[in-house]
Scaffold this motif. Structure first.
Motif, PDB file in Angstrom:
ATOM      1  N   THR A 164       0.836  -1.189   0.000  1.00 50.71           N
ATOM      2  CA  THR A 164       0.000   0.000   0.000  1.00 50.71           C
ATOM      3  C   THR A 164       0.874   1.244   0.000  1.00 50.71           C
ATOM      4  O   THR A 164       2.082   1.182   0.192  1.00 50.71           O
ATOM      5  CB  THR A 164      -0.902   0.021   1.242  1.00 50.71           C
ATOM      6  OG1 THR A 164      -0.059  -0.043   2.401  1.00 50.71           O
ATOM      7  CG2 THR A 164      -1.846  -1.160   1.250  1.00 50.71           C
ATOM      8  N   GLU A 165       0.235   2.346  -0.208  1.00 52.42           N
ATOM      9  CA  GLU A 165       0.939   3.620  -0.190  1.00 52.42           C
ATOM     10  C   GLU A 165       1.526   3.844   1.205  1.00 52.42           C
ATOM     11  O   GLU A 165       0.911   3.533   2.213  1.00 52.42           O
ATOM     12  CB  GLU A 165      -0.042   4.737  -0.535  1.00 52.42           C
ATOM     13  CG  GLU A 165       0.608   6.104  -0.639  1.00 52.42           C
ATOM     14  CD  GLU A 165      -0.395   7.180  -1.015  1.00 52.42           C
ATOM     15  OE1 GLU A 165      -0.047   8.364  -0.942  1.00 52.42           O
ATOM     16  OE2 GLU A 165      -1.527   6.809  -1.364  1.00 52.42           O
ATOM     17  N   GLU A 166       2.736   4.355   1.267  1.00 48.77           N
ATOM     18  CA  GLU A 166       3.395   4.575   2.550  1.00 48.77           C
ATOM     19  C   GLU A 166       2.578   5.513   3.432  1.00 48.77           C
ATOM     20  O   GLU A 166       2.013   6.501   2.968  1.00 48.77           O
ATOM     21  CB  GLU A 166       4.786   5.179   2.322  1.00 48.77           C
ATOM     22  CG  GLU A 166       5.782   4.200   1.731  1.00 48.77           C
ATOM     23  CD  GLU A 166       7.162   4.841   1.593  1.00 48.77           C
ATOM     24  OE1 GLU A 166       7.376   5.912   2.185  1.00 48.77           O
ATOM     25  OE2 GLU A 166       8.000   4.267   0.886  1.00 48.77           O
ATOM     26  N   ILE A 167       2.539   5.192   4.721  1.00 48.63           N
ATOM     27  CA  ILE A 167       1.831   6.027   5.683  1.00 48.63           C
ATOM     28  C   ILE A 167       2.644   7.291   5.917  1.00 48.63           C
ATOM     29  O   ILE A 167       3.810   7.236   6.267  1.00 48.63           O
ATOM     30  CB  ILE A 167       1.638   5.273   7.011  1.00 48.63           C
ATOM     31  CG1 ILE A 167       0.795   4.019   6.790  1.00 48.63           C
ATOM     32  CG2 ILE A 167       0.989   6.178   8.049  1.00 48.63           C
ATOM     33  CD1 ILE A 167       0.693   3.128   8.015  1.00 48.63           C
ATOM     34  N   GLN A 226      10.910  15.042   6.744  1.00 54.42           N
ATOM     35  CA  GLN A 226      10.910  13.904   5.820  1.00 54.42           C
ATOM     36  C   GLN A 226       9.544  13.716   5.158  1.00 54.42           C
ATOM     37  O   GLN A 226       9.295  12.697   4.529  1.00 54.42           O
ATOM     38  CB  GLN A 226      11.294  12.629   6.573  1.00 54.42           C
ATOM     39  CG  GLN A 226      12.680  12.673   7.173  1.00 54.42           C
ATOM     40  CD  GLN A 226      13.049  11.371   7.853  1.00 54.42           C
ATOM     41  OE1 GLN A 226      12.922  10.295   7.279  1.00 54.42           O
ATOM     42  NE2 GLN A 226      13.507  11.456   9.083  1.00 54.42           N
ATOM     43  N   GLY A 227       8.676  14.698   5.336  1.00 50.85           N
ATOM     44  CA  GLY A 227       7.395  14.655   4.640  1.00 50.85           C
ATOM     45  C   GLY A 227       6.251  14.060   5.429  1.00 50.85           C
ATOM     46  O   GLY A 227       5.148  13.880   4.894  1.00 50.85           O
ATOM     47  N   GLN A 235       8.047   1.424   6.756  1.00 46.37           N
ATOM     48  CA  GLN A 235       9.008   2.510   6.562  1.00 46.37           C
ATOM     49  C   GLN A 235       8.864   3.592   7.617  1.00 46.37           C
ATOM     50  O   GLN A 235       9.862   4.151   8.086  1.00 46.37           O
ATOM     51  CB  GLN A 235       8.849   3.116   5.161  1.00 46.37           C
ATOM     52  CG  GLN A 235       9.936   4.115   4.807  1.00 46.37           C
ATOM     53  CD  GLN A 235      11.331   3.495   4.832  1.00 46.37           C
ATOM     54  OE1 GLN A 235      11.549   2.412   4.315  1.00 46.37           O
ATOM     55  NE2 GLN A 235      12.276   4.176   5.459  1.00 46.37           N
ATOM     56  N   PHE A 236       7.646   3.914   8.026  1.00 48.94           N
ATOM     57  CA  PHE A 236       7.481   4.984   9.001  1.00 48.94           C
ATOM     58  C   PHE A 236       8.121   4.617  10.341  1.00 48.94           C
ATOM     59  O   PHE A 236       8.620   5.488  11.060  1.00 48.94           O
ATOM     60  CB  PHE A 236       5.993   5.356   9.181  1.00 48.94           C
ATOM     61  CG  PHE A 236       5.205   4.456  10.092  1.00 48.94           C
ATOM     62  CD1 PHE A 236       5.211   4.670  11.473  1.00 48.94           C
ATOM     63  CD2 PHE A 236       4.440   3.420   9.580  1.00 48.94           C
ATOM     64  CE1 PHE A 236       4.462   3.859  12.319  1.00 48.94           C
ATOM     65  CE2 PHE A 236       3.699   2.607  10.419  1.00 48.94           C
ATOM     66  CZ  PHE A 236       3.712   2.818  11.794  1.00 48.94           C
ATOM     67  N   VAL A 237       8.124   3.322  10.651  1.00 55.63           N
ATOM     68  CA  VAL A 237       8.754   2.864  11.887  1.00 55.63           C
ATOM     69  C   VAL A 237      10.272   3.022  11.798  1.00 55.63           C
ATOM     70  O   VAL A 237      10.930   3.476  12.737  1.00 55.63           O
ATOM     71  CB  VAL A 237       8.367   1.404  12.193  1.00 55.63           C
ATOM     72  CG1 VAL A 237       9.138   0.877  13.398  1.00 55.63           C
ATOM     73  CG2 VAL A 237       6.862   1.293  12.433  1.00 55.63           C
ATOM     74  N   ASP A 244      11.843   5.153   9.925  1.00 58.91           N
ATOM     75  CA  ASP A 244      12.134   6.585   9.936  1.00 58.91           C
ATOM     76  C   ASP A 244      11.999   7.162  11.341  1.00 58.91           C
ATOM     77  O   ASP A 244      12.757   8.063  11.732  1.00 58.91           O
ATOM     78  CB  ASP A 244      11.199   7.323   8.973  1.00 58.91           C
ATOM     79  CG  ASP A 244      11.507   7.020   7.510  1.00 58.91           C
ATOM     80  OD1 ASP A 244      12.632   6.569   7.227  1.00 58.91           O
ATOM     81  OD2 ASP A 244      10.623   7.220   6.660  1.00 58.91           O
ATOM     82  N   LEU A 245      11.054   6.640  12.114  1.00 53.16           N
ATOM     83  CA  LEU A 245      10.852   7.090  13.487  1.00 53.16           C
ATOM     84  C   LEU A 245      12.065   6.736  14.351  1.00 53.16           C
ATOM     85  O   LEU A 245      12.567   7.561  15.128  1.00 53.16           O
ATOM     86  CB  LEU A 245       9.589   6.443  14.051  1.00 53.16           C
ATOM     87  CG  LEU A 245       9.087   6.890  15.428  1.00 53.16           C
ATOM     88  CD1 LEU A 245       8.880   8.399  15.471  1.00 53.16           C
ATOM     89  CD2 LEU A 245       7.781   6.168  15.768  1.00 53.16           C
ATOM     90  N   LYS A 246      12.560   5.536  14.173  1.00 52.69           N
ATOM     91  CA  LYS A 246      13.756   5.099  14.918  1.00 52.69           C
ATOM     92  C   LYS A 246      14.968   5.946  14.522  1.00 52.69           C
ATOM     93  O   LYS A 246      15.758   6.375  15.378  1.00 52.69           O
ATOM     94  CB  LYS A 246      14.025   3.624  14.649  1.00 52.69           C
ATOM     95  CG  LYS A 246      15.177   3.020  15.454  1.00 52.69           C
ATOM     96  CD  LYS A 246      15.231   1.509  15.246  1.00 52.69           C
ATOM     97  CE  LYS A 246      16.287   0.853  16.122  1.00 52.69           C
ATOM     98  NZ  LYS A 246      17.643   1.137  15.677  1.00 52.69           N
ATOM     99  N   ALA A 247      15.106   6.190  13.225  1.00 57.05           N
ATOM    100  CA  ALA A 247      16.231   6.997  12.741  1.00 57.05           C
ATOM    101  C   ALA A 247      16.169   8.424  13.278  1.00 57.05           C
ATOM    102  O   ALA A 247      17.200   9.045  13.558  1.00 57.05           O
ATOM    103  CB  ALA A 247      16.252   7.003  11.218  1.00 57.05           C
ATOM    104  N   ALA A 248      14.963   8.947  13.437  1.00 57.49           N
ATOM    105  CA  ALA A 248      14.801  10.304  13.966  1.00 57.49           C
ATOM    106  C   ALA A 248      15.330  10.390  15.393  1.00 57.49           C
ATOM    107  O   ALA A 248      16.035  11.344  15.754  1.00 57.49           O
ATOM    108  CB  ALA A 248      13.327  10.707  13.921  1.00 57.49           C
ATOM    109  N   VAL A 249      15.021   9.379  16.206  1.00 58.15           N
ATOM    110  CA  VAL A 249      15.483   9.360  17.600  1.00 58.15           C
ATOM    111  C   VAL A 249      16.996   9.160  17.663  1.00 58.15           C
ATOM    112  O   VAL A 249      17.663   9.669  18.572  1.00 58.15           O
ATOM    113  CB  VAL A 249      14.744   8.272  18.399  1.00 58.15           C
ATOM    114  CG1 VAL A 249      15.283   8.158  19.815  1.00 58.15           C
ATOM    115  CG2 VAL A 249      13.238   8.564  18.434  1.00 58.15           C
ATOM    116  N   GLU A 250      17.539   8.448  16.704  1.00 59.47           N
ATOM    117  CA  GLU A 250      18.984   8.179  16.681  1.00 59.47           C
ATOM    118  C   GLU A 250      19.795   9.346  16.104  1.00 59.47           C
ATOM    119  O   GLU A 250      21.024   9.318  16.142  1.00 59.47           O
ATOM    120  CB  GLU A 250      19.265   6.923  15.860  1.00 59.47           C
ATOM    121  CG  GLU A 250      18.756   5.640  16.504  1.00 59.47           C
ATOM    122  CD  GLU A 250      18.916   4.423  15.607  1.00 59.47           C
ATOM    123  OE1 GLU A 250      19.044   3.317  16.142  1.00 59.47           O
ATOM    124  OE2 GLU A 250      18.893   4.599  14.365  1.00 59.47           O
ATOM    125  N   SER A 251      19.127  10.351  15.599  1.00 61.67           N
ATOM    126  CA  SER A 251      19.822  11.430  14.889  1.00 61.67           C
ATOM    127  C   SER A 251      20.538  12.393  15.837  1.00 61.67           C
ATOM    128  O   SER A 251      20.195  12.540  17.012  1.00 61.67           O
ATOM    129  CB  SER A 251      18.821  12.222  14.034  1.00 61.67           C
ATOM    130  OG  SER A 251      17.931  12.962  14.859  1.00 61.67           O
TER     131      SER A 251
END
Length: 282
Positions: free
Chosen positions: A38-41, A68-69, A250-252, A254-261
């Protein structure tokens, strides 16, 4: 009859071709019960308890994700039950308010499939006093207010031991230590168990009060005013939690990467002073 037979042959041939065409279209669709592409959330609802962790989502996670949109809506809760139920029901895509011990127990008791994604900096318990200005000043026989629930009591005894005020028996699980496990109490401290939510007020009425970070912040206390801050076990650090079924989305990631940034850590250092960082950040 020959003309009619020819017409029927043509109709049959067209029907077969149409059927093949339909089969080709459906072959790209998933089977019932299978994964769907499906389309990415891109619109996420993240739940958090009102206070520091709602602020952390709003100030430190939301801006990074929106670059990141993603469109992020922060949903605030006033209890520790509804955020997990809302996540399991699909009303949220993630939440941030609980440590691993609470999550594991809640998920097991309620038969929920939830996964802790990553731990975040967490407000530590602190040893506060309006009577003493340093640990060395703590007098013999001082009254110490402690939480009356097992989890916070175990943390309290850990803080007192780190401060050199008591000694716990060797080999005791630090997550389950209790008063009966205290081996030495050289200053004869008198532990006074009360409800955890009352510990900030107790600072005014007892010699020492061990206040969990979330209650300290709710009472507008400065974490850095503590005589001793907790060297927190990672299992007590709050987590970003998601549905187990969505871990690979993918949103998960990206969420993890955001916290690791680096940007996330910079905001923590500037706006969440006193919060203890998890092992992975050190």
């Amino acid at each position: 009859m020959k003309k009619l037979s020819g017409i029927l042959s043509i109709i049959l041939s067209v029907g077969l071709l149409a059927g093949c065409g339909s089969a080709g279209t459906n072959s790209s669709a998933p089977a019932a019960g299978g994964d769907t592409k499906t389309e990415e959330i891109k619109e996420l609802k993240i739940g958090a308890t009102a206070g520091p962790y709602s602020d952390m989502v709003t100030k430190a996670i939301k801006p990074i994700m929106e670059k990141q949109g993603y469109k992020i809506e922060v949903i605030e809760f006033s209890d520790y039950v509804q955020p997990n139920r809302a996540l399991a029901n699909g009303d949220l895509q993630a939440n941030l308010f609980q440590h691993k011990i609470y999550l594991d127990n809640f998920a097991k008791e309620n038969k929920l499939e939830l996964t802790d994604l990553i731990s975040v900096p967490t407000a530590p318990m602190g040893l506060y006093s309006k009577k003493f200005k340093s640990l060395d000043e703590i007098a013999d026989g001082s009254t110490v207010a402690v939480a009356n629930d097992p989890t916070n009591l175990a943390r309290t005894l850990g803080v007192l031991e780190d401060a050199g005020l008591i000694k716990v028996k060797e080999g005791i699980d630090p997550l389950r230590v209790s008063e009966k496990d205290v081996q030495d109490n050289p200053k004869n401290l008198k532990l006074q168990p009360i409800e955890a939510g009352q510990l900030p007020r107790a600072v005014d009425s007892v010699d020492i009060s061990l206040v969990p970070g979330n209650f300290a912040l709710a009472a507008k206390m400065n974490l850095l005013d503590a005589l001793q801050l907790e060297d927190m076990h990672d299992d007590y650090r709050n987590r970003v939690v998601v549905n187990t079924s969505e871990v690979e989305k993918q949103f998960v990631k990206d969420l993890k990467a955001a916290v690791e940034s680096d940007e996330f850590e910079k905001i923590i250092d500037e706006q969440f002073q006193g919060f203890g960082k998890p092992a992975w950040m050190k």
